[in-house]
Scaffold this motif. Structure first.
Motif, mmCIF file in Angstrom:
data_model
loop_
_atom_site.group_PDB
_atom_site.id
_atom_site.type_symbol
_atom_site.label_atom_id
_atom_site.label_comp_id
_atom_site.label_asym_id
_atom_site.label_seq_id
_atom_site.Cartn_x
_atom_site.Cartn_y
_atom_site.Cartn_z
ATOM 1 N N ARG A 5 11.946 6.432 20.226
ATOM 2 C CA ARG A 5 11.924 4.987 20.026
ATOM 3 C C ARG A 5 10.508 4.447 20.254
ATOM 4 N NH1 ARG A 5 16.310 2.176 23.189
ATOM 5 N NH2 ARG A 5 15.287 3.350 24.819
ATOM 6 N N ASN A 6 9.836 4.930 21.290
ATOM 7 C CA ASN A 6 8.469 4.496 21.562
ATOM 8 C C ASN A 6 7.518 4.920 20.442
ATOM 9 O OD1 ASN A 6 9.242 3.316 23.951
ATOM 10 N ND2 ASN A 6 8.661 5.070 25.201
ATOM 11 N N LEU A 7 7.719 6.099 19.907
ATOM 12 C CA LEU A 7 6.891 6.559 18.797
ATOM 13 C C LEU A 7 7.116 5.692 17.555
ATOM 14 C CD1 LEU A 7 4.814 8.618 17.864
ATOM 15 C CD2 LEU A 7 6.697 10.165 17.305
ATOM 16 N N LYS A 8 8.361 5.327 17.292
ATOM 17 C CA LYS A 8 8.648 4.437 16.168
ATOM 18 C C LYS A 8 8.014 3.072 16.372
ATOM 19 C CE LYS A 8 13.065 6.436 14.733
ATOM 20 N NZ LYS A 8 14.505 6.194 14.591
ATOM 21 N N LYS A 9 8.048 2.563 17.605
ATOM 22 C CA LYS A 9 7.419 1.275 17.895
ATOM 23 C C LYS A 9 5.912 1.348 17.699
ATOM 24 C CE LYS A 9 10.784 -0.621 21.126
ATOM 25 N NZ LYS A 9 11.014 -1.099 22.496
ATOM 26 N N PHE A 10 5.303 2.464 18.111
ATOM 27 C CA PHE A 10 3.865 2.638 17.927
ATOM 28 C C PHE A 10 3.512 2.655 16.446
ATOM 29 C CE2 PHE A 10 0.352 5.564 17.074
ATOM 30 C CZ PHE A 10 -0.676 4.883 17.705
ATOM 31 N N ILE A 11 4.299 3.360 15.653
ATOM 32 C CA ILE A 11 4.046 3.431 14.207
ATOM 33 C C ILE A 11 4.224 2.050 13.580
ATOM 34 C CG2 ILE A 11 4.983 4.351 12.034
ATOM 35 C CD1 ILE A 11 5.336 7.012 13.528
ATOM 36 N N LYS A 12 5.238 1.315 14.009
ATOM 37 C CA LYS A 12 5.467 -0.033 13.490
ATOM 38 C C LYS A 12 4.308 -0.951 13.858
ATOM 39 C CE LYS A 12 8.659 -3.895 13.665
ATOM 40 N NZ LYS A 12 9.878 -4.445 14.246
ATOM 41 N N TYR A 13 3.855 -0.888 15.097
ATOM 42 C CA TYR A 13 2.751 -1.731 15.538
ATOM 43 C C TYR A 13 1.467 -1.401 14.771
ATOM 44 C CZ TYR A 13 -0.983 -3.566 18.433
ATOM 45 O OH TYR A 13 -2.113 -4.202 18.859
ATOM 46 N N THR A 14 1.160 -0.127 14.642
ATOM 47 C CA THR A 14 -0.057 0.293 13.949
ATOM 48 C C THR A 14 -0.001 -0.089 12.473
ATOM 49 O OG1 THR A 14 -0.257 2.141 15.484
ATOM 50 C CG2 THR A 14 -1.575 2.242 13.482
ATOM 51 N N SER A 15 1.129 0.151 11.844
ATOM 52 C CA SER A 15 1.283 -0.205 10.428
ATOM 53 C C SER A 15 1.159 -1.714 10.235
ATOM 54 C CB SER A 15 2.623 0.275 9.901
ATOM 55 O OG SER A 15 2.732 1.666 10.002
ATOM 56 N N GLY A 16 1.741 -2.474 11.135
ATOM 57 C CA GLY A 16 1.653 -3.930 11.056
ATOM 58 C C GLY A 16 0.237 -4.431 11.230
ATOM 59 N N SER A 17 -0.492 -3.816 12.142
ATOM 60 C CA SER A 17 -1.883 -4.218 12.360
ATOM 61 C C SER A 17 -2.744 -3.918 11.138
ATOM 62 C CB SER A 17 -2.460 -3.482 13.572
ATOM 63 O OG SER A 17 -1.782 -3.847 14.730
ATOM 64 N N ILE A 18 -2.559 -2.754 10.565
ATOM 65 C CA ILE A 18 -3.322 -2.384 9.369
ATOM 66 C C ILE A 18 -2.935 -3.283 8.195
ATOM 67 C CG2 ILE A 18 -3.840 -0.521 7.732
ATOM 68 C CD1 ILE A 18 -4.991 -0.074 10.525
ATOM 69 N N THR A 19 -1.655 -3.602 8.091
ATOM 70 C CA THR A 19 -1.199 -4.503 7.029
ATOM 71 C C THR A 19 -1.848 -5.876 7.178
ATOM 72 O OG1 THR A 19 0.899 -3.332 6.850
ATOM 73 C CG2 THR A 19 0.820 -5.562 5.963
ATOM 74 N N GLY A 20 -1.893 -6.382 8.394
ATOM 75 C CA GLY A 20 -2.546 -7.667 8.640
ATOM 76 C C GLY A 20 -4.023 -7.636 8.277
ATOM 77 N N PHE A 21 -4.679 -6.536 8.613
ATOM 78 C CA PHE A 21 -6.089 -6.387 8.267
ATOM 79 C C PHE A 21 -6.284 -6.373 6.753
ATOM 80 C CE2 PHE A 21 -9.648 -3.457 7.331
ATOM 81 C CZ PHE A 21 -10.683 -4.246 7.807
#
Length: 94
Positions: A5-21
């Motif tokens: 679950r933590n790994l999925k959250k990390f991937i979601k956070y990273t993907s979201g940050s890159i998407t925002g950029f």
């Protein structure tokens, strides 16, 4: 289970940050470069979906090797997307 679950959250956070950029770069980009940025957004979505589905279906047996490969694939994918974003960015606006 909590580690996945933590790994999925990390991937979601990273993907979201890159998407925002990338969205921020789209707002600054010239009109002819926008289709390339749209392709980058599609790539980050595909990478995110692929990683989450791989986490959900862990290979039995070599679990440590599976997650090591997953993390390296995710890192390579993010680095490739960031490299492409850097190449598309207008150097004049930086």
């Amino acid at each position: 289970m909590a580690k996945r679950r933590n790994l999925k959250k990390f991937i979601k956070y990273t993907s979201g940050s890159i998407t925002g950029f990338i969205l921020w770069e789209i707002s600054r980009a010239k009109e002819e470069k926008r289709p390339a940025y749209d392709q980058l957004l599609a790539n980050i979505i595909d990478l995110h979906n692929d990683m989450v589905s791989r986490i959900s279906h862990t290979e039995p047996g070599n679990v440590k090797g599976f997650y090591k490969k997953l993390k390296s694939d995710f890192s390579e994918g993010i680095n490739a997307i960031l490299t492409q974003t850097d190449e598309l960015a207008d150097k004049e606006q930086a």
